[in-house]
Design an enzyme around this catalytic site. Sequence first.
Site, PDB file in Angstrom:
ATOM      1  N   GLU A  81       0.826  -1.211   0.000  1.00 31.80           N
ATOM      2  CA  GLU A  81       0.000   0.000   0.000  1.00 31.80           C
ATOM      3  C   GLU A  81       0.857   1.257   0.000  1.00 31.80           C
ATOM      4  OE1 GLU A  81      -3.073   0.411  -0.562  1.00 31.80           O
ATOM      5  OE2 GLU A  81      -3.558  -1.714  -0.637  1.00 31.80           O
ATOM      6  N   CYS A 131     -25.151   4.485 -13.703  1.00 36.55           N
ATOM      7  CA  CYS A 131     -24.051   5.462 -13.682  1.00 36.55           C
ATOM      8  C   CYS A 131     -24.567   6.799 -14.221  1.00 36.55           C
ATOM      9  CB  CYS A 131     -22.877   4.965 -14.522  1.00 36.55           C
ATOM     10  SG  CYS A 131     -21.536   6.167 -14.689  1.00 36.55           S
ATOM     11  N   CYS A 135     -17.279   1.294 -20.793  1.00 39.65           N
ATOM     12  CA  CYS A 135     -18.581   1.262 -20.119  1.00 39.65           C
ATOM     13  C   CYS A 135     -19.385   0.003 -20.468  1.00 39.65           C
ATOM     14  CB  CYS A 135     -19.383   2.512 -20.465  1.00 39.65           C
ATOM     15  SG  CYS A 135     -18.598   4.047 -19.904  1.00 39.65           S
ATOM     16  N   CYS A 183     -13.100   1.469 -15.696  1.00 40.54           N
ATOM     17  CA  CYS A 183     -13.432   2.894 -15.582  1.00 40.54           C
ATOM     18  C   CYS A 183     -12.140   3.710 -15.623  1.00 40.54           C
ATOM     19  CB  CYS A 183     -14.192   3.152 -14.280  1.00 40.54           C
ATOM     20  SG  CYS A 183     -15.018   4.760 -14.214  1.00 40.54           S
ATOM     21  N   CYS A 191     -18.840  -2.547 -17.904  1.00 38.86           N
ATOM     22  CA  CYS A 191     -18.931  -2.113 -16.503  1.00 38.86           C
ATOM     23  C   CYS A 191     -20.167  -2.702 -15.819  1.00 38.86           C
ATOM     24  CB  CYS A 191     -18.986  -0.590 -16.427  1.00 38.86           C
ATOM     25  SG  CYS A 191     -19.131   0.035 -14.737  1.00 38.86           S
TER      26      CYS A 191
END
Length: 354
Positions: A36, A207, A198, A191, A201
Amino acid sequence: MNSSFASRLLAWFDRHGRHELPWQHPRTAYRVWVSEIMLQQTRVETVIPYFTAFVDRFPDLSALADAPIDEVLHFWSGLGYYARARNLHRAARIVIECHRGQLPQDPAALEALPGIGRSTAAAILAQAYDRPMAILDGNVRRVLARHRAVDGWPGQARVASALWSIAESLVPESRAADYTQAMMDLGALVCTRSRPACSRCPVAGDCRARLQGRVAELPAPRPGRAMPTRTRWAALVRSPAGILLERRAPSGIWGGLYSLPEADEREQLVDRITARWAEAREQGAASARIAHAFSHYRLDLRILEFRLPTVPWGIMEGQSTIWYNPASSNAVGLPAPIARFLRDQGTPHDGTNG
DNA sequence: TAGCCGTGGGT
DNA sequence: TACCCAAGGCT
């Protein structure tokens, strides 16, 4: 009626998400933490080879805490944002001293460690312990700004606050680790910033940006800024022992790394070198340049070459210096442009210099 | 709070 | 080419 946002996302993740990232096997708290930190403002493909080498050399928290900072920075060389490495090392020593060697599972305690902010703390808790915590990285910002048609640049406090609220409202009670990974995978694989897919998605149905035909304009871009050029002078001091490198200040650009001795003005630099070694011979006008673009300014580093006929001994008091020898790699951190320059110096050429 | 902190890839 | 910005945090 559509199933929930999280349900659709998780179903997509099971088939199309990333399940073979190095820090997922084994998925220990230490490895998740290191990943991270490395992934802050840095792409997965860039991080993977650094992560592998890092955890190979520092396999657990004790190994990291026991290591000298120069070696930690050595394994961070070329990755950038070196404060991350200094903070990671500091935090490891704090965990050993104050948390019995175990990374805290309390969000506030985790966030109190240097280098861990709200999003990174949440990511570690979700990934390592499956705790339902909302994250808000670049991927999630983009996904949510589009899905809920949030206007404004996400760097603005008001916009960020709105996005955090949305993020928290969507986190499911179970499968938190998979959910956070799924959000990042959706942003990275579907995205995307430009030309999002799209049609693939799982949450395109509701959306708002897509329904309003505004996918391409969300999220709003950062306001433009000027990009000044900063000129500095650096010395390439050669001796039979190698090339002189100085440890840089612990904070600021390339903090804690080793680089060529620098000064704002040419005269300052010449004084500094010749005051130290009267026998240093300047080789003439600036022999080379290092041009480098940072986020906020361009660096134009002009190189003056000096030659020492013999191996000098003794180090000026209060200074931390080494003689860099390309044949034997030193376990210190080097800035990427400096490392490239030194590699070129080590390669014999005809002197035309590019 | 807005500027600082690296590097590399995409457009 | 010149910009944007990417698994952000610190001061």
